[in-house]
Enzyme design. Sequence first.
Site, PDB file in Angstrom:
ATOM      1  N   HIS A   1       0.846  -1.269   0.131  1.00 24.75           N
ATOM      2  CA  HIS A   1      -0.079   0.012   0.024  1.00 24.75           C
ATOM      3  C   HIS A   1       0.848   1.161  -0.063  1.00 24.75           C
ATOM      4  O   HIS A   1       0.754   2.138   0.951  1.00 24.75           O
ATOM      5  CB  HIS A   1      -0.935   0.070   1.129  1.00 24.75           C
ATOM      6  N   ILE A   2       1.732   1.297  -1.204  1.00 25.31           N
ATOM      7  CA  ILE A   2       2.580   2.637  -1.256  1.00 25.31           C
ATOM      8  C   ILE A   2       2.178   3.543  -2.151  1.00 25.31           C
ATOM      9  O   ILE A   2       2.905   4.235  -2.690  1.00 25.31           O
ATOM     10  CB  ILE A   2       4.017   1.961  -1.431  1.00 25.31           C
TER      11      ILE A   2
END
Length: 330
Positions: free
Chosen positions: A295-296
Amino acid sequence: MRAAAQRLMKVFVTRRIPPEGLAVLHQSGVCSVQQWDSDEPIPQSELLAGIAGKDGLLCLLSDRIDKEVLDAAGPNLKVISTLSVGYDHLAIPEIKKRGIRVGYTPDILTDATAELTVALLLATSRRLPESVVEVKNGGWTTWKPLWMCGYGLSGSTVGIIGLGRIGQAVAHRLKPFGVQKFLYTGRHPKPEAAVELGTEFVPLAQLAEESDFVIVTCSLTPDTQGMCSRDFFCRMKKTSVFINTSRGAVVNQDDLYEALVNGHIAAAGLDVTTPEPLPIDNPLLSLKNCVILPHIGSATYATRNKMSVLAANNLLAGLKGESMPSELRL
Ligand code: NDP
Ligand code: DGY
């Protein structure tokens, strides 16, 4: 005299955030700040204790702000500012019922997230993580004509689920790669974007059937939850690549695993999963044709700094009863 006599409003910040945002709060003279000063998520008991009696809350997408938390906050709570554009972690009907305002962080993270989406698409379709591993473990024995082949964007059809801010920014970035056709689906057609990008509004099933690349950039809502499931993956081409940078719950992960193992689709790239973090024994992590990131999407230094400043300014505006830089219309 008058200002000094005024009560400082109390805010609770649920995590360590970029210092720029915290400085905005500290220098405002409007509020006192209590913070869960850690990179790790706040335990529920600490959240319930920390929010009690507060006027404002600055939270993250990993904090579930539900009835229990709102009850623990009590009647003073007037504003919730989330350090995210997604707001599926907030119990909006409960928040609205209590007259609490909500700030969020649209636009400023669009470029970073679109960039990451393109990076993930290329990494997945051209098998970059797999190739890097082969170089390191000695699997690269010679140049082989049939080895490590993937799928290219040139001449392809790209289907975008949710042609919002991020979806459109992804399409703009992919166009120069020679994409032949863009399809999209959503609640409503978007005629302006359609003209500018040459996109066609189609039903979800048609998007699945005709796309070489499917990219999910919609928000998570009751309608989109589990939208990409068995039927969807079975309709996709066997050579197609599936990318999700929205929220994990839009995808039925068991069905995705089946589709990847049974060859209904070629590969998948996920920046978001259910749950997060994904347990390291999750079957998806055993697949070479599944690339998973933690989740970047918005994780550039500049973007996260801007997000923290915007979240702080939203919070302050809400505390002062002023118009917020980015308020969610409830
Ligand atoms: P927008 O509100 O601009 O776009 C959301 C899109 O979702 C809209 O185009 C909307 O379509 C679409 N949508 C809503 N309901 C449906 C549906 N039933 N079927 C198909 N599409 C639907 O938001 P952003 O582009 O700014 O952000 C989108 C999401 O991306 C966020 O909600 C967040 O979850 C995620 N995100 C993830 C990041 C990451 O780090 N991976 C970073 C930032 C965001 P319509 O206009 O027709 O209603
Ligand atoms: C968001 O903002 O919703 C992302 O998931 C994190 O930036």
